[in-house]
Design a protein around this motif. Sequence first.
Motif: not given
Length: 342
Positions: A203-215
């Motif tokens: 979950a932590g890696t998914m969140t980091a990846a999705m936030l990176t994708g958002l920016g």
Amino acid sequence: MAAAALFGAATPLAKALLGTVSPFMLAGLFYLGSGLGLGVGIAWRAFRSRGLQSGAHHRITQGELPWLIGAIAMGGVAGPALLMLGLSTTPAATSSLLLNLEGVLTAVIAWVVFRENVDVLVFLGMVAIVAGGVLLSWHPGQAGVPVGAILIVGACLCWAIDNNLTRKVSANDAMVIACLKGLVAGPVNLGIAIAAGASLPSAGTMTAAMLTGLGGYGISLVLFVVALRHLGTARTGAYFSVAPLFGVILSLIIWPALPNLSFWIAAVLMALGIWLHVRERHEHEHSHEFLEHTHRHRHDEHHQHEHDFPYAGDEPHTHPHVHLPITHSHAHFPDIHHRHQH
């Protein structure tokens, strides 16, 4: 430049995540984070503007749908797929070098196919920026030309076509365009990853990846679409080509090291290219044909119209409006109002 900075910053962050996530899975999470994040932003914007009197909001017309579908298919599906397939058999140095072709191909298609005007300063600026990007990604003795290189060139061509097709719908809501791309490309790339045997990360890696994708993919694309609206395809592509410079800067912050000589030469070349673009002044007498469209605008010399809805005088604002034929002379870019022949 802000779009380039966000996209460039996503590269070293992706490198940090790739150790635990497959390339297709990471691309899917990037795009999905972009689509979902922008979707939340669009919903919040609609909630805040409820009850306000204004003209109709952006609506992508039926005639624009083929351009948008083509852009999503090329940039969000075909491009990432070809890139990931190419990366699997191509050295990193060669891949970085080949990715600089996107800016060149974007400009060539804009100039040759869509007949966007090009001045000497713009051409020289593009050459300087691309040369800086090539130098930045060049690693002597490591580069080869494997079969996968053709796939990476194909990915660059897909993104170049995407950039030019997106320009055709750039008058519309940039957040909606970027959101749709993310919501389509995300599930497609995730599906490819899962079909290839990959599993979802923590979950932590998914969140980091999705936030990176958002920016790096979402907000960056929103700014890129707005730039297309005001600058045209080739110039926007040229400015966006400085993204690797921002990526290297963030890499040096994450993994501290003294920049080598090629970094400083590349920085000078890119700065020279930007300076040449800023110095451009394209001015001549030109005619505007009748045009009806919708976009965010102020009441400047190109927007002198009445309103068929209660108008409180707020600017900028968005509503369908008509441009009557006019002939005049002033400095301009090949924006959505200046797509004339020369």
